[in-house]
Write a protein that holds these residues in place. Sequence first.
Motif, PDB file in Angstrom:
ATOM      1  N   SER A   1       0.818  -1.218   0.000  1.00 37.95           N
ATOM      2  CA  SER A   1       0.000   0.000   0.000  1.00 37.95           C
ATOM      3  C   SER A   1       0.853   1.270   0.000  1.00 37.95           C
ATOM      4  N   SER A   2       2.129   1.138   0.294  1.00 40.33           N
ATOM      5  CA  SER A   2       3.026   2.286   0.311  1.00 40.33           C
ATOM      6  C   SER A   2       4.219   1.993  -0.591  1.00 40.33           C
ATOM      7  N   ASN A   3       4.442   2.849  -1.582  1.00 41.18           N
ATOM      8  CA  ASN A   3       5.575   2.626  -2.491  1.00 41.18           C
ATOM      9  C   ASN A   3       6.918   2.877  -1.809  1.00 41.18           C
ATOM     10  N   GLN A   4       6.908   3.332  -0.575  1.00 43.20           N
ATOM     11  CA  GLN A   4       8.145   3.645   0.127  1.00 43.20           C
ATOM     12  C   GLN A   4       8.971   2.410   0.457  1.00 43.20           C
ATOM     13  N   PHE A   5       8.375   1.235   0.487  1.00 45.04           N
ATOM     14  CA  PHE A   5       9.120   0.031   0.834  1.00 45.04           C
ATOM     15  C   PHE A   5      10.098  -0.360  -0.264  1.00 45.04           C
ATOM     16  N   HIS A   6       9.865   0.087  -1.489  1.00 45.62           N
ATOM     17  CA  HIS A   6      10.829  -0.152  -2.556  1.00 45.62           C
ATOM     18  C   HIS A   6      11.816   1.009  -2.646  1.00 45.62           C
ATOM     19  N   GLU A   7      11.457   2.142  -2.069  1.00 47.85           N
ATOM     20  CA  GLU A   7      12.286   3.345  -2.154  1.00 47.85           C
ATOM     21  C   GLU A   7      13.209   3.514  -0.948  1.00 47.85           C
ATOM     22  N   PHE A   8      12.726   3.197   0.247  1.00 55.51           N
ATOM     23  CA  PHE A   8      13.479   3.429   1.475  1.00 55.51           C
ATOM     24  C   PHE A   8      14.023   2.127   2.051  1.00 55.51           C
ATOM     25  N   GLU A   9      15.111   2.259   2.768  1.00 62.59           N
ATOM     26  CA  GLU A   9      15.650   1.143   3.532  1.00 62.59           C
ATOM     27  C   GLU A   9      14.618   0.750   4.584  1.00 62.59           C
ATOM     28  N   THR A  10      14.476  -0.560   4.811  1.00 61.94           N
ATOM     29  CA  THR A  10      13.484  -1.049   5.757  1.00 61.94           C
ATOM     30  C   THR A  10      14.087  -2.135   6.645  1.00 61.94           C
ATOM     31  N   ILE A  11      13.734  -2.077   7.928  1.00 63.00           N
ATOM     32  CA  ILE A  11      14.153  -3.099   8.889  1.00 63.00           C
ATOM     33  C   ILE A  11      12.917  -3.545   9.666  1.00 63.00           C
ATOM     34  N   LEU A  12      12.576  -4.834   9.558  1.00 58.25           N
ATOM     35  CA  LEU A  12      11.457  -5.424  10.293  1.00 58.25           C
ATOM     36  C   LEU A  12      12.031  -6.467  11.238  1.00 58.25           C
ATOM     37  N   LEU A  13      11.605  -6.438  12.494  1.00 62.39           N
ATOM     38  CA  LEU A  13      12.102  -7.444  13.417  1.00 62.39           C
ATOM     39  C   LEU A  13      11.053  -7.815  14.431  1.00 62.39           C
ATOM     40  N   GLY A  14      11.125  -9.064  14.882  1.00 62.46           N
ATOM     41  CA  GLY A  14      10.189  -9.500  15.899  1.00 62.46           C
ATOM     42  C   GLY A  14       9.991 -10.995  15.916  1.00 62.46           C
ATOM     43  N   ASP A  15       9.028 -11.397  16.714  1.00 56.84           N
ATOM     44  CA  ASP A  15       8.672 -12.803  16.882  1.00 56.84           C
ATOM     45  C   ASP A  15       7.681 -13.173  15.776  1.00 56.84           C
TER      46      ASP A  15
END
Length: 191
Positions: free
Chosen positions: A68-82
């Motif tokens: 839903s957001s084109n920013q995930f292809h444009e900006f660096e992203t870090i996802l973490l968790g269980d």
Amino acid sequence: MTRQGGGVCIYIHQDLSYNERIDLNHDDLAATWIELLLPKTKPIICASIYRPPNQTNFYSILDSVCASSNQFHEFETILLGDCNTNVLGNNTCSLFKSLKSFMYMFNFNQMISEYTLVCTSSSTVIDLILVSDLSKISQSGVVSTCFSDHFLIIVNRKLSKTVIGSLYSVNILSLKNYSKDSFVACLLSKD
């Protein structure tokens, strides 16, 4: 979504600037989103995520939020968790395939390869760190703890260090008093 237990949070050092990304929240997704604002970089999208063990549509919801957001292809992203998805376990299960598909869609790399949940009967890697740009990561890993059966997962991002107020010199050639004849004569006089 009706939940019992679980939940996520992000602790941010007081010296760091950030924006909450409530536009990325979804009722059926346990996630907290921020945009980390570091000097001289584009914003970094960070999220703390939790997949309840019985939520089978977690990665499809996460996929729709990211799409839903084109920013995930444009900006660096870090996802973490269980994520409650064992990445060292049975690689043919549908949940693992959903995770791999999500990672492929958004060019994520999974950083954790050591056990993160250790019980008397089993050991698994279910606490994950997904990053979109490996070149920006200096270190990741697992820290064993005595207060939980889950170990801590860590990721360190490289920072570009700039010394404020540092001086540097630049040599320039001024052409204010330039004379073609003098320049040619100077060149001819050199060995």
